[in-house]
Design an enzyme around this catalytic site. Structure first.
Site, PDB file in Angstrom:
ATOM      1  N   LYS A 199       0.817  -1.230   0.000  1.00 54.95           N
ATOM      2  CA  LYS A 199       0.000   0.000   0.000  1.00 54.95           C
ATOM      3  C   LYS A 199       0.847   1.276   0.000  1.00 54.95           C
ATOM      4  O   LYS A 199       0.456   2.273  -0.603  1.00 54.95           O
ATOM      5  CB  LYS A 199      -0.937   0.011   1.213  1.00 54.95           C
ATOM      6  CG  LYS A 199      -2.065  -1.010   1.113  1.00 54.95           C
ATOM      7  CD  LYS A 199      -3.007  -0.881   2.301  1.00 54.95           C
ATOM      8  CE  LYS A 199      -4.048  -1.976   2.286  1.00 54.95           C
ATOM      9  NZ  LYS A 199      -5.004  -1.858   3.395  1.00 54.95           N
ATOM     10  N   ASP A 247     -10.170   2.408   2.960  1.00 55.60           N
ATOM     11  CA  ASP A 247     -10.260   1.641   4.209  1.00 55.60           C
ATOM     12  C   ASP A 247     -11.027   2.398   5.305  1.00 55.60           C
ATOM     13  O   ASP A 247     -11.879   1.833   5.981  1.00 55.60           O
ATOM     14  CB  ASP A 247      -8.863   1.296   4.737  1.00 55.60           C
ATOM     15  CG  ASP A 247      -8.187   0.219   3.906  1.00 55.60           C
ATOM     16  OD1 ASP A 247      -8.893  -0.636   3.344  1.00 55.60           O
ATOM     17  OD2 ASP A 247      -6.939   0.230   3.821  1.00 55.60           O
ATOM     18  N   MET A 274     -10.268  -4.991  13.573  1.00 53.26           N
ATOM     19  CA  MET A 274     -10.152  -4.924  12.100  1.00 53.26           C
ATOM     20  C   MET A 274      -9.955  -6.300  11.483  1.00 53.26           C
ATOM     21  O   MET A 274     -10.117  -6.456  10.278  1.00 53.26           O
ATOM     22  CB  MET A 274      -8.980  -4.029  11.714  1.00 53.26           C
ATOM     23  CG  MET A 274      -9.319  -2.571  11.737  1.00 53.26           C
ATOM     24  SD  MET A 274      -8.128  -1.734  10.689  1.00 53.26           S
ATOM     25  CE  MET A 274      -8.311  -0.091  11.261  1.00 53.26           C
ATOM     26  N   GLY A 324     -13.913  -7.260  11.464  1.00 60.78           N
ATOM     27  CA  GLY A 324     -13.669  -6.365  10.334  1.00 60.78           C
ATOM     28  C   GLY A 324     -14.265  -6.813   9.011  1.00 60.78           C
ATOM     29  O   GLY A 324     -13.937  -6.234   7.975  1.00 60.78           O
TER      30      GLY A 324
END
Ligand code: ATR
Length: 275
Positions: free
Chosen positions: A66, A102, A221, A243
């Site tokens: 990411k 996110d 999460m 999550g």
């Protein structure tokens, strides 16, 4: 021609994103195909370029790429800029746009699916790594009373707080604080988000017994199994969520960015829960 999308990660075989996007495409009648692609650890850029050459229209990016995706994007949404990480790329001729869905995915799951309003609430974020940083701006956008970041390495939490104090659009009235887990003694929170990777190792950060205010929501999460954090919160009377809803909601936001259509998430969350 069918439009191509993919999620890139390493490892990637476990990814639920192809199933989620196939359901979204079926539901909305979009002519697209979405696959999971393993990118070599040392050549994420090459994997993306190959996909682009094959006609790829956009990509999702997951661990551990990411931050690299953020570096590769020519333009960033404010939430991707603040996150320092990109999970959604939109390929355009003038350079790639990087976004991060996110945090909005988390907020939608909490507010729309779990019907828990964050406005005016006392929020505690556990962890100060990439996963934590990725959700801070959208959380602050809900204008909680406070956002406290607690981390095993106290300095990293303090640095995150210093950084977010400088980010435009962060409401100055929101109280921001950061430190080690020891600073939590005597404090109570309405929403506690576990963004540490402790659950992966079956660990629980050292949390005080009276952390949860009455009616608090504890959110991990991670998904797929009851984590030590979830068990800890349940035993202390908090509502508990994993999550999975966030996973589906972040995908829905990416789908909307690419296709301009918002899919229904509830049936997809239900489908994944059954599986
Ligand atoms: P991610 O992308 O999942 O956020 P990361 O950037 O490596 O991964 O961050 C992991 C986070 O989990 C960090 O906040 C880390 O704490 P440190 O900054 O002190 O390393 C936290 N973490 C990992 N294992 C933990 C454990 N057993 N107990 C508490 N915190 C843990």
């Amino acid at each position: 021609m069918t439009d191509l999308y993919a999620v890139f990660g390493n490892p990637i075989a476990h990814s639920k994103s192809p199933v989620i996007h196939a359901e979204f495409a079926r539901q909305t009648g979009q002519d697209m195909r979405y696959t999971a692609r393993l990118a070599p650890l040392d050549d994420f850029t090459g994997a993306l370029r190959d996909f682009r050459t094959e006609g790829g229209c956009g990509a999702n990016v997951t661990v551990p790429f990411k931050e690299q995706a953020h570096a590769l994007a020519a333009r960033h949404s404010p939430r991707a800029k603040a996150a320092g990480a990109v999970n959604t790329l939109i390929f355009e001729s003038g350079g790639w746009t990087g976004d991060n869905t996110d945090g909005v995915g988390l907020v939608r799951d909490v507010e729309a699916n779990l019907r828990f309003a964050l406005n005016g609430k006392r929020v505690l974020l556990l962890g100060a790594g990439g996963a934590a940083r990725g959700v801070i701006l959208p959380l602050l956008g809900e204008q909680p009373e406070c956002l406290v970041i607690a981390n095993r390495t106290a300095d990293k939490a303090a640095q995150l707080v210093d950084y977010f104090r400088t980010v435009p659009d962060v409401d100055e009235r929101t109280h921001l604080a950061g430190g080690g887990f020891d600073t939590l003694a005597g404090q109570h929170f309405d929403f506690v988000l576990n963004a540490t990777s402790a659950s992966l190792a079956g660990d629980l950060p050292p949390l005080p017994d009276d952390l949860f205010a009455p009616g608090a929501l504890a959110y991990d999460m991670m998904y797929g199994r009851e984590t030590p954090f979830m068990a800890f919160a349940r035993e202390r009377g908090a509502q508990v969520a994993d999550g999975l809803g966030m996973l589906v909601e972040q995908a829905a936001e990416a789908f909307h960015l690419w296709r301009g259509v918002r899919p229904s998430t509830a049936p997809v969350i239900a489908l994944l829960r059954q599986a």
